[in-house]
Design a protein around this motif. Structure first.
Motif, mmCIF file in Angstrom:
data_model
loop_
_atom_site.group_PDB
_atom_site.id
_atom_site.type_symbol
_atom_site.label_atom_id
_atom_site.label_comp_id
_atom_site.label_asym_id
_atom_site.label_seq_id
_atom_site.Cartn_x
_atom_site.Cartn_y
_atom_site.Cartn_z
ATOM 1 N N UNK A 93 0.978 -1.190 0.037
ATOM 2 C CA UNK A 93 0.090 -0.063 0.144
ATOM 3 C C UNK A 93 0.980 1.266 -0.063
ATOM 4 N N UNK A 94 0.656 2.196 -1.023
ATOM 5 C CA UNK A 94 1.430 3.222 -1.217
ATOM 6 C C UNK A 94 0.612 4.568 -0.436
ATOM 7 N N UNK A 95 1.337 5.281 0.275
ATOM 8 C CA UNK A 95 0.606 6.550 0.893
ATOM 9 C C UNK A 95 0.742 7.702 0.143
ATOM 10 N N UNK A 96 0.158 8.348 -0.601
ATOM 11 C CA UNK A 96 0.566 9.550 -1.315
ATOM 12 C C UNK A 96 -0.555 10.732 -1.076
ATOM 13 N N UNK A 97 -0.189 11.937 -1.601
ATOM 14 C CA UNK A 97 -0.941 13.138 -1.123
ATOM 15 C C UNK A 97 -2.281 13.003 -2.231
ATOM 16 N N UNK A 98 -3.431 13.361 -1.646
ATOM 17 C CA UNK A 98 -4.655 13.253 -2.553
ATOM 18 C C UNK A 98 -4.305 14.307 -3.643
ATOM 19 N N UNK A 99 -4.767 13.901 -4.953
ATOM 20 C CA UNK A 99 -4.744 14.834 -5.897
ATOM 21 C C UNK A 99 -5.634 15.920 -5.625
ATOM 22 N N UNK A 100 -5.600 17.250 -6.538
ATOM 23 C CA UNK A 100 -6.464 18.325 -6.345
ATOM 24 C C UNK A 100 -7.753 17.604 -7.350
ATOM 25 N N UNK A 101 -8.817 17.804 -6.488
ATOM 26 C CA UNK A 101 -10.256 17.547 -7.137
ATOM 27 C C UNK A 101 -10.544 15.843 -6.955
ATOM 28 N N UNK A 102 -9.396 15.205 -6.054
ATOM 29 C CA UNK A 102 -9.760 13.896 -5.845
ATOM 30 C C UNK A 102 -11.095 13.394 -5.632
ATOM 31 N N UNK A 103 -11.768 12.423 -6.392
ATOM 32 C CA UNK A 103 -12.889 12.252 -6.216
ATOM 33 C C UNK A 103 -13.362 11.118 -4.937
ATOM 34 N N UNK A 104 -12.038 10.841 -4.198
ATOM 35 C CA UNK A 104 -12.345 9.769 -3.248
ATOM 36 C C UNK A 104 -13.216 10.568 -1.940
ATOM 37 N N UNK A 105 -14.113 9.921 -1.532
ATOM 38 C CA UNK A 105 -14.500 10.218 -0.037
ATOM 39 C C UNK A 105 -13.509 10.540 0.910
ATOM 40 N N UNK A 106 -13.672 11.900 1.465
ATOM 41 C CA UNK A 106 -12.679 12.296 2.309
ATOM 42 C C UNK A 106 -12.675 11.661 3.496
ATOM 43 N N UNK A 107 -13.635 10.604 3.772
ATOM 44 C CA UNK A 107 -13.532 9.783 5.040
ATOM 45 C C UNK A 107 -12.402 8.682 4.639
#
Ligand code: TXA
Ligand code: MG
Length: 330
Positions: A93-107
């Motif tokens: 599992x790779x932990x990376x910064x969310x992209x701008x406008x990332x469609x994933x739930x903030x949860x």
């Protein structure tokens, strides 16, 4: 009770439809069973936390088919590319910064600005992700604080009355969870040892940052960066005694290697041959089997610290640590 599905094309399609409709579906991966929900659906992701009794500050791994599906979700970089090429699909599992406008739930980020991403190798997980088309958030499919499930029966025992479907793909071949590597640090930091070993990672990308050792008192050193640090993470109900060199008649023995200690009430051997891959695959099922009221405690023979032994020892140390009162973090 959750309904059990097999792994035919029709059953995978049914599981994918349930996911797309916002429901919870447990499914096999090569590490452990995951409790899946579509990762762009806030209500579905919230239902994962509710079903597991998981604290909202503990982020979820998002599962994708491959690097192409991962890239748009995060600020992908060269190191991620190299690691994905070498270890995906697989137990990393790779932990990376969310992209701008990332469609994933903030949860899934639990209030942070990063996402943990993994492309699982298990053919059933791959088929389910491909049929769902969307990324799937999935923690291990166990109630918070309990041992991860490596069979559909384990999932049913822990969560059967709280989820809709369990896809039964048989026992998980690796048996310990994925390695979690934080790429927002330089050099990258190992947040959780797992199915891909430190040695394999360091051979591919050079030295990792020094690990944050699990703290003996159960206090996380940094609850956001290292959520898995809370020590009661993988706890059976019976106390665990590590690196045992003798065993009492009222104890169960989790043995390792060709010379198990004698005198235990019950003995299970992680690997008579002393093989760490076999031991990892047996670990959680054997802990469950020995965690019975007739045993005062579970004594565990020494496990070497190299290769998959690092992940095995990590889970055992957490399981043996003092309980942080009830549920623990996960
Ligand atoms: O093998 C696995 O990783 C399994 C299968 C289902 O993929 N999943 C799993 O998920 O073990 P879970 O939620 O039980 O454990 C994920 C670990 C937790 O310790 C969590 O805190 C950490 O990964 N994690 C997830 N996202 C993170 C993030 N953005 N930053 C830091 N840690 C993260
Ligand atoms: Mg878990």
């Amino acid at each position: 009770m959750a309904r059990r599905l097999g792994t035919s094309a029709g059953e995978i399609e049914e599981a994918a439809r349930a996911l797309r409709a916002g429901r919870l579906v447990a499914f096999p991966t090569e590490t452990v069973y995951g409790l899946g929900a579509v990762a762009t659906n806030d209500r579905a992701v919230a239902a994962i936390f509710a079903a597991k009794g998981r604290p909202r500050f503990n982020p979820l791994i998002v599962h994708v088919t491959d690097a192409a599906a991962a890239r748009p979700l995060v600020r992908w970089n060269e190191l991620a590319e190299r690691l994905a090429e070498r270890f995906w699909p697989g137990a990393l599992t790779l932990v990376l910064p969310r992209a701008e406008g990332c469609p994933l739930s903030l949860l899934v980020s639990a209030g942070g600005d990063t996402v943990g991403l993994r492309a699982p190798a298990h053919p059933v997980a791959q088929a389910l992700l491909a049929a769902t088309v969307l990324p799937v958030a999935a923690p291990s499919a166990n109630p918070a604080g309990q041992v991860s499930p490596t069979t559909a029966d384990h999932v049913e025992a822990g969560l059967g009355d709280r989820i809709d479907l369990i896809v039964d793909g048989g026992p998980c071949p690796i048996g310990v969870e994925s390695t979690v590597l934080d790429l927002t640090f330089s050099p990258p930091r190992l947040l959780r040892p797992g199915g891909v070993t430190r040695e394999q990672l360091e051979a591919a990308i050079g030295p990792l940052a020094a690990p944050a050792a699990p703290s003996a008192d159960g206090t996380p050193d940094d609850p956001v960066r290292a959520p898995g640090q809370l020590s009661s993470h993988y706890a059976p109900a019976r106390p665990l005694r590590l690196d045992a060199t003798s065993v009492d008649a009222d104890e169960a023995l989790l043995a390792f290697g060709p010379h198990p200690l004698e005198g235990a009430a019950t003995t299970l051997n992680l690997s008579e041959a002393g093989d760490l891959e076999e031991a990892a695959a047996n670990l959680f099922a054997m802990l469950r089997a020995l965690d019975r009221p007739e045993h005062r405690a579970i004594a565990v023979m020494p496990i070497p610290a190299h290769g998959l032994g690092e992940a095995i020892r990590d889970r055992l140390i957490r399981a043996a640590a003092p309980r942080s009162g009830g549920k623990g973090i996960e």
